[in-house]
Design a protein around this motif. Structure first.
Motif, short mmCIF file in Angstrom:
data_model
loop_
_atom_site.label_atom_id
_atom_site.label_comp_id
_atom_site.label_asym_id
_atom_site.label_seq_id
_atom_site.Cartn_x
_atom_site.Cartn_y
_atom_site.Cartn_z
N LYS A 1 -7.66 -1.86 0.91
CA LYS A 1 -7.92 -0.42 0.89
C LYS A 1 -8.67 0.01 2.14
CE LYS A 1 -9.32 3.37 -2.02
NZ LYS A 1 -9.68 3.79 -3.35
N ILE B 1 -3.14 0.79 -3.85
CA ILE B 1 -2.87 -0.62 -3.49
C ILE B 1 -2.21 -1.29 -4.69
CG2 ILE B 1 -3.87 -2.82 -2.78
CD1 ILE B 1 -4.17 -0.63 -0.65
N ALA C 1 0.86 -1.18 0.00
CA ALA C 1 0.00 0.00 0.00
C ALA C 1 0.89 1.23 0.00
CB ALA C 1 -0.90 0.00 1.23
#
Length: 83
Positions: free
Chosen positions: A55, A78, A3
């Motif tokens: 997310k 992501i 991420a």
């Protein structure tokens, strides 16, 4: 899975670091620079999970620790299959 989180001050919040960098760039001859906004870049290595779940998890991290939502905004990216 990775991420990437980009945290910046909201436009309504003054950015003294950005102002100082802009001034320095102008003094160095970069007159085309009109504004600089400084921020944070955070990479988080995560275990594999569905992208939407990842997310949501990172959004929770941002709300609880990574960003001050009163003063800052954030964007999350992501990256599946990256380490």
């Amino acid at each position: 899975m990775k991420a990437k989180v980009y945290v910046t001050l909201k436009k309504s919040i003054s950015d003294p670091k950005g102002t100082a960098v802009k001034s320095s760039l102008n003094q160095l001859g970069f007159q085309e620079v009109k504004e600089v906004r400084m921020g944070k870049y955070i990479e988080i290595e995560m275990q594999d999970m569905p992208k939407e779940q990842a997310k949501e998890t990172v959004q929770s991290m941002c709300k609880k620790l990574l960003a001050n939502e009163v003063m800052e905004t954030y964007q999350i990216e992501i990256m599946e299959g990256e380490k």
